[in-house]
Design a protein around this motif. Structure first.
Motif, PDB file in Angstrom:
ATOM      1  N   UNK A  16       2.553  -0.302  25.473  1.00  0.00           N
ATOM      2  CA  UNK A  16       3.136  -0.873  24.259  1.00  0.00           C
ATOM      3  C   UNK A  16       4.458  -1.527  24.622  1.00  0.00           C
ATOM      4  N   UNK A  17       4.587  -2.803  24.344  1.00  0.00           N
ATOM      5  CA  UNK A  17       5.813  -3.539  24.652  1.00  0.00           C
ATOM      6  C   UNK A  17       6.785  -3.518  23.475  1.00  0.00           C
ATOM      7  N   UNK A  20       7.000  -1.043  17.515  1.00  0.00           N
ATOM      8  CA  UNK A  20       6.232  -1.043  16.271  1.00  0.00           C
ATOM      9  C   UNK A  20       4.724  -1.162  16.486  1.00  0.00           C
ATOM     10  N   UNK A  21       4.303  -1.597  17.664  1.00  0.00           N
ATOM     11  CA  UNK A  21       2.882  -1.870  17.879  1.00  0.00           C
ATOM     12  C   UNK A  21       2.025  -0.618  17.789  1.00  0.00           C
ATOM     13  N   UNK A  22       2.467   0.488  18.376  1.00  0.00           N
ATOM     14  CA  UNK A  22       1.665   1.719  18.341  1.00  0.00           C
ATOM     15  C   UNK A  22       1.369   2.134  16.896  1.00  0.00           C
ATOM     16  N   UNK A  47      -9.368   1.498  27.988  1.00  0.00           N
ATOM     17  CA  UNK A  47      -8.061   1.410  28.655  1.00  0.00           C
ATOM     18  C   UNK A  47      -6.980   2.145  27.865  1.00  0.00           C
ATOM     19  N   UNK A  48      -5.944   2.630  28.562  1.00  0.00           N
ATOM     20  CA  UNK A  48      -4.828   3.276  27.863  1.00  0.00           C
ATOM     21  C   UNK A  48      -4.062   2.260  27.025  1.00  0.00           C
ATOM     22  N   UNK A  49      -3.108   2.736  26.273  1.00  0.00           N
ATOM     23  CA  UNK A  49      -2.281   1.840  25.457  1.00  0.00           C
ATOM     24  C   UNK A  49      -2.936   1.549  24.128  1.00  0.00           C
ATOM     25  N   UNK A 105      -3.893  -6.674  19.989  1.00  0.00           N
ATOM     26  CA  UNK A 105      -2.482  -6.322  19.830  1.00  0.00           C
ATOM     27  C   UNK A 105      -1.844  -6.393  21.208  1.00  0.00           C
ATOM     28  N   UNK A 106      -0.898  -7.290  21.341  1.00  0.00           N
ATOM     29  CA  UNK A 106      -0.221  -7.511  22.612  1.00  0.00           C
ATOM     30  C   UNK A 106      -1.248  -7.903  23.673  1.00  0.00           C
ATOM     31  N   UNK A 107      -0.885  -7.843  24.945  1.00  0.00           N
ATOM     32  CA  UNK A 107      -1.831  -8.131  26.016  1.00  0.00           C
ATOM     33  C   UNK A 107      -1.402  -9.276  26.893  1.00  0.00           C
ATOM     34  N   UNK A 108      -2.051  -9.352  28.047  1.00  0.00           N
ATOM     35  CA  UNK A 108      -1.738 -10.369  29.039  1.00  0.00           C
ATOM     36  C   UNK A 108      -2.946 -11.229  29.352  1.00  0.00           C
ATOM     37  N   UNK A 109      -3.072 -11.695  30.598  1.00  0.00           N
ATOM     38  CA  UNK A 109      -4.146 -12.610  30.987  1.00  0.00           C
ATOM     39  C   UNK A 109      -5.552 -12.037  30.797  1.00  0.00           C
TER      40      UNK A 109
END
Length: 123
Positions: A16-17, A20-22, A47-49, A105-109
């Motif tokens: 979680x970056x 508030x996202x969690x 996956x975790x997170x 919610x959030x995330x990368x490539x």
């Protein structure tokens, strides 16, 4: 026969970056489970997170599936592990094909790749 359940796939970062996202992911999981009930199945990539938080807060976990490459285990306390693909790349491709709806919610490539596959096919 009955109507097929809607498949809701959960995408998100392993960490979680935002603080508030969690809470947001947990609230979405609880609300979707309460509103959709037996009309939906929820799929994570194990996956975790973000994905783990969703699985842990989605009712009793009986409608949560964790899609993993063959030979891997998820370790969440909720959901049923399903295996598809020989490795993470194949599992990601399959994940992009199975959902009716994708929530991110959030995330990368990696998350972006899965979202693109789903979008191209109209999810």
């Amino acid at each position: 026969g009955g109507r097929a359940a809607c498949v809701v796939c959960i995408l998100g970062d392993k960490e979680f970056r935002s603080v508030d996202t969690r809470a947001l992911v947990e609230a979405i999981a609880a609300k979707l489970d309460a509103i959709l009930g037996a009309q939906a199945r929820f799929v994570t990539g194990g996956l975790p997170g973000v994905q783990e938080a969703f699985a842990r807060h989605c009712g009793d976990g009986s409608r949560v599936w964790n899609l993993l490459p063959v030979g891997q285990e998820c370790g969440f306390s909720r959901g049923t592990d399903l295996h598809a693909g020989a490795d993470l790349e194949e599992r990601r491709a399959i994940f992009g094909l199975i959902g009716d709806v994708y929530i991110s919610a959030e995330g990368g490539p990696g998350v972006a790749q899965e979202a693109r596959v789903a979008h191209v096919r109209g999810a």
